[in-house]
Scaffold this motif. Structure first.
Motif, mmCIF file in Angstrom:
data_model
loop_
_atom_site.group_PDB
_atom_site.id
_atom_site.type_symbol
_atom_site.label_atom_id
_atom_site.label_comp_id
_atom_site.label_asym_id
_atom_site.label_seq_id
_atom_site.Cartn_x
_atom_site.Cartn_y
_atom_site.Cartn_z
ATOM 1 N N PHE A 59 0.841 -1.138 0.007
ATOM 2 C CA PHE A 59 -0.053 0.057 -0.272
ATOM 3 C C PHE A 59 0.614 1.233 0.240
ATOM 4 O O PHE A 59 1.525 1.553 0.852
ATOM 5 C CB PHE A 59 -1.194 0.021 1.158
ATOM 6 C CG PHE A 59 -2.062 -1.035 1.259
ATOM 7 C CD1 PHE A 59 -2.974 -1.036 0.287
ATOM 8 C CD2 PHE A 59 -1.712 -2.285 2.051
ATOM 9 C CE1 PHE A 59 -3.902 -2.030 0.364
ATOM 10 C CE2 PHE A 59 -2.631 -3.437 1.767
ATOM 11 C CZ PHE A 59 -3.809 -3.204 1.030
ATOM 12 N N ASP A 60 1.053 1.930 -1.140
ATOM 13 C CA ASP A 60 1.532 3.392 -1.177
ATOM 14 C C ASP A 60 0.354 4.313 -1.343
ATOM 15 O O ASP A 60 -0.880 4.042 -1.515
ATOM 16 C CB ASP A 60 2.523 3.320 -2.292
ATOM 17 C CG ASP A 60 1.997 3.098 -3.812
ATOM 18 O OD1 ASP A 60 0.658 2.973 -3.826
ATOM 19 O OD2 ASP A 60 2.683 2.802 -4.732
ATOM 20 N N ALA A 61 0.787 5.530 -1.708
ATOM 21 C CA ALA A 61 -0.051 6.630 -1.755
ATOM 22 C C ALA A 61 -0.974 6.382 -2.986
ATOM 23 O O ALA A 61 -2.184 6.566 -2.884
ATOM 24 C CB ALA A 61 0.755 7.886 -1.823
ATOM 25 N N ASN A 62 -0.438 5.688 -4.140
ATOM 26 C CA ASN A 62 -1.060 5.644 -5.172
ATOM 27 C C ASN A 62 -2.403 4.431 -5.070
ATOM 28 O O ASN A 62 -3.525 4.863 -5.330
ATOM 29 C CB ASN A 62 -0.139 4.968 -6.424
ATOM 30 C CG ASN A 62 -0.989 4.911 -7.622
ATOM 31 O OD1 ASN A 62 -1.813 5.947 -8.073
ATOM 32 N ND2 ASN A 62 -0.653 4.010 -8.254
ATOM 33 N N SER A 63 -1.894 3.271 -4.462
ATOM 34 C CA SER A 63 -3.121 2.303 -4.518
ATOM 35 C C SER A 63 -3.917 2.734 -3.305
ATOM 36 O O SER A 63 -5.033 2.362 -3.468
ATOM 37 C CB SER A 63 -2.369 0.969 -3.944
ATOM 38 O OG SER A 63 -1.579 1.257 -2.729
ATOM 39 N N ILE A 64 -3.605 3.347 -2.273
ATOM 40 C CA ILE A 64 -4.772 3.803 -1.323
ATOM 41 C C ILE A 64 -5.744 4.821 -1.699
ATOM 42 O O ILE A 64 -6.586 4.733 -1.541
ATOM 43 C CB ILE A 64 -3.781 4.531 -0.063
ATOM 44 C CG1 ILE A 64 -3.058 3.430 0.741
ATOM 45 C CG2 ILE A 64 -4.845 5.052 0.786
ATOM 46 C CD1 ILE A 64 -2.321 3.850 1.821
ATOM 47 N N SER A 65 -5.170 5.742 -2.612
ATOM 48 C CA SER A 65 -5.944 6.829 -3.133
ATOM 49 C C SER A 65 -7.011 6.142 -3.960
ATOM 50 O O SER A 65 -7.806 6.799 -4.544
ATOM 51 C CB SER A 65 -4.998 7.895 -4.045
ATOM 52 O OG SER A 65 -4.627 7.088 -5.185
ATOM 53 N N ARG A 66 -6.988 4.735 -4.652
ATOM 54 C CA ARG A 66 -7.861 4.284 -5.498
ATOM 55 C C ARG A 66 -8.996 3.536 -4.735
ATOM 56 O O ARG A 66 -9.667 2.895 -5.344
ATOM 57 C CB ARG A 66 -7.230 3.484 -6.587
ATOM 58 C CG ARG A 66 -6.504 4.401 -7.715
ATOM 59 C CD ARG A 66 -5.990 3.764 -8.901
ATOM 60 N NE ARG A 66 -4.783 3.049 -8.706
ATOM 61 C CZ ARG A 66 -4.118 2.387 -9.502
ATOM 62 N NH1 ARG A 66 -4.694 1.864 -10.553
ATOM 63 N NH2 ARG A 66 -2.833 1.788 -9.326
ATOM 64 N N LEU A 67 -8.609 3.482 -3.379
ATOM 65 C CA LEU A 67 -9.580 2.437 -2.589
ATOM 66 C C LEU A 67 -10.442 3.474 -1.905
ATOM 67 O O LEU A 67 -10.423 4.134 -1.014
ATOM 68 C CB LEU A 67 -8.782 1.950 -1.518
ATOM 69 C CG LEU A 67 -7.864 0.782 -1.924
ATOM 70 C CD1 LEU A 67 -6.945 0.317 -0.802
ATOM 71 C CD2 LEU A 67 -8.556 -0.536 -2.462
ATOM 72 N N ILE A 68 -11.780 3.679 -2.719
ATOM 73 C CA ILE A 68 -12.618 4.722 -2.450
ATOM 74 C C ILE A 68 -13.873 4.334 -1.483
ATOM 75 O O ILE A 68 -14.185 2.707 -1.755
ATOM 76 C CB ILE A 68 -13.353 5.157 -3.821
ATOM 77 C CG1 ILE A 68 -12.194 5.687 -4.704
ATOM 78 C CG2 ILE A 68 -14.216 6.125 -3.598
ATOM 79 C CD1 ILE A 68 -12.807 5.719 -6.272
#
Length: 538
Positions: A59-68
């Motif tokens: 989990f980095d910032a990019n993957s977390i940002s896509r978990l809505i």
């Protein structure tokens, strides 16, 4: 052992994923093989990211940002049933009925009969060898029997009751129904831990469900409640509904949670893990003193095996009026060796993980305190390390009694032949690990060390020490099956590691495509796994 986590935010426009990932990092000690998060966004749509690996790597910032979405479920995996295939990373998901996300900590012991039920009656396909997916489908089948397009809380409680009457073993679970809320429940014996917390906000209340209270502490959840054995809770933005589902049974939380697995800053079933380990050290000190006097050996220094034995070792040293020293320095970037698959990997990583300082060992009789001795792999390496830097005598004291029996409830101790204490007395255990003497905690002292902090708990699951399984249904045939299954999985894991290493060499300098559930992707993506209309209770 695994770690489970659920989160429901009162603000439906906020995203739960960042906080879920933070919570999973606090539960990383419970599983280091795989991790995953699924969130529920607008319209009941699910978003997921899961793969083999540690939380910090997936989990980095990019993957977390896509978990809505304002609610979600997370899991860290430590495999004991099924295989190490990344397809078995949790949470699991089924789209029928209603869209259900599911995370499980524990182990079922009647999977064969349940698989027959799935094939012949429920007609639901199980895609993996994981008992967690099986448990999810049992729950989903019972929920589907309502025949309703829209269900209410009564229907959910009924479905959980039906499931609890069918399955046997240890399970602490958190589920999420699309567009509805979070559900948590615990097996009738309460073997595996789970609780829930409440946090007041300006707009209302947030809720979390987690394996350990440390998640609530870090997240500012002021209220923490254990899910009772056989109880189910349903959490929506309208509040919490609780119900005792299963008939009263023997409440027997796993005592090994307090010995090793849980974080010291957690409170499980009203018992501070930290205080219980202090009490273990006090009780062990009395036994150590008696044995040392019998064999006429004096000890110069007490040294803990970091980290889980530190608390007990310090209390032991104080009670015996002996110097306490940190003789082993730990590399914090190596994972817990106990939950690493395969003897060779565990052995190789002990010396990567610990370094012995000659200053504290040379020309001394050393009492090394450890939380437990399981396979003996770590203990043997530690004893040899102490002798390599000049220790005269090495005495090992264990905060737990000899582990002579398999664990069938979710801890990786399934093979009797792997347990160094199986079929051996203390003298032969000492010889096996190269120590001059081994001293164990007695089982009554261990039980009392934990029970005194909550006298309301009359029993603990001590099956690894006593061979008595609280659920029943564990016979020689089952144990042999479990041992053969685990041996196959360990071999499979070793092969996967070798293939991963070759694959990594082959792609150096290139970018790797694929989604977060792909076998060869280290993975920082998220995938939409379902689209469902939100629905409400009647």
């Amino acid at each position: 052992m695994c770690g489970i986590l659920g989160l429901l935010l009162n603000d439906s426009n906020a995203d739960a994923a960042p906080e879920i990932c933070e919570g999973l990092s606090l539960l990383q000690h419970r599983g280091q093989d795989a991790c995953g998060v699924i969130t529920c966004g607008p319209g009941g749509r699910f978003y997921q990211c899961k793969a083999n690996g540690m939380v910090r790597d997936i989990f980095d910032a990019n993957s977390i940002s896509r978990l809505i979405g304002g609610m979600g479920v997370g899991h860290v995996r430590y495999p004991t049933a099924g295989s190490f295939n990344n397809a078995e990373a949790q949470p699991f998901y089924v789209n029928s009925p209603y869209g259900i996300v599911f995370a499980h900590n524990g182990n079922l012991i009647n999977t064969s009969s349940l698989m027959g039920f799935m094939d012949q009656i429920a007609h639901r396909h199980i895609n993996t060898a994981s008992d967690s997916e099986l448990l999810l489908n049992i729950f989903a089948y019972n929920l589907q029997q309502t025949g309703k397009f829209r269900i209410n809380e009564e229907d959910i409680f009924t479905a959980i009751g039906g499931m609890m009457s069918q399955v046997k073993g240890a399970y602490a679970c958190v589920a999420m129904l699309a567009g509805f809320g979070i559900i948590a429940f615990r097996d009738p014996n309460g073997i595996r831990p789970v609780g829930w917390g409440v946090r007041a906000t300006a707009s209302g209340k947030d809720y979390t469900v987690a394996s350990e209270s440390v998640v609530a502490d870090a997240g500012g959840f002021a209220e923490w409640n254990d899910v009772n054995p056989g109880e189910a809770i349903i959490i929506t933005r309208n509040g919490v509904s609780r119900r005792q589902i299963a008939a009263p049974s023997t409440f027997a939380p796993d005592i090994f949670e307090y010995v090793y697995f849980a974080r010291p800053d957690s409170v499980l079933d009203g018992i501070s893990v930290y205080r219980s380990r202090m009490a273990m050290g006090d009780a062990l000190a009395d036994n150590v003193k008696r044995v040392l006097e019998e064999v006429n050996i004096t000890v110069d220094v007490v040294i803990p095996v970091p980290d889980t034995s530190r608390v007990a070792a310090l209390n032991l040293a104080q009670r015996l009026d002996l110097p306490y020293r940190e003789g082993f320095i730990k590399n914090r970037y190596v994972g817990r060796t106990f939950i690493m698959p395969g003897q060779q990997m565990r052995k190789k990583n002990v010396r990567r993980k610990l370094n012995a300082m000659a200053l504290e060992f040379a020309d001394k009789n050393v009492l090394i305190v450890d939380d437990s001795i399981v396979r003996g792999t770590t203990s043997k390496e530690i004893v040899q390390m102490a002798k390599d830097v000049g220790a005269k005598k090495v005495i090992v004291a264990s905060c737990a009694p000899p582990i002579r029996y398999p664990n069938v409830y979710g801890i990786d101790m399934p093979s009797r032949k792997e347990l160094v204490a199986h079929g051996r007395d203390e003298k032969h255990i000492a010889e096996a690990i190269g120590a001059d003497l081994v001293i164990f905690q007695t089982l009554p002292d261990l039980i009392e060390s934990v029970r005194q902090l909550n006298p309301g708990i009359g029993n603990f699951d001590c099956s690894v020490f006593s061979g008595e399984y609280v659920t029943g249904g564990v016979d020689e045939t089952y144990l042999q099956h479990l041992e053969s299954l685990r041996a196959d999985n360990t071999r499979g894991k070793s092969l996967n590691l070798e293939l991963d290493a070759l694959d990594s060499k082959a792609v150096i300098g290139s970018s790797k495509g694929g989604n977060s559930t792909g076998a060869s992707t280290p993975v920082n993506g998220s995938d939409t796994v379902g689209l469902h209309n939100s629905w409400n209770t009647n």
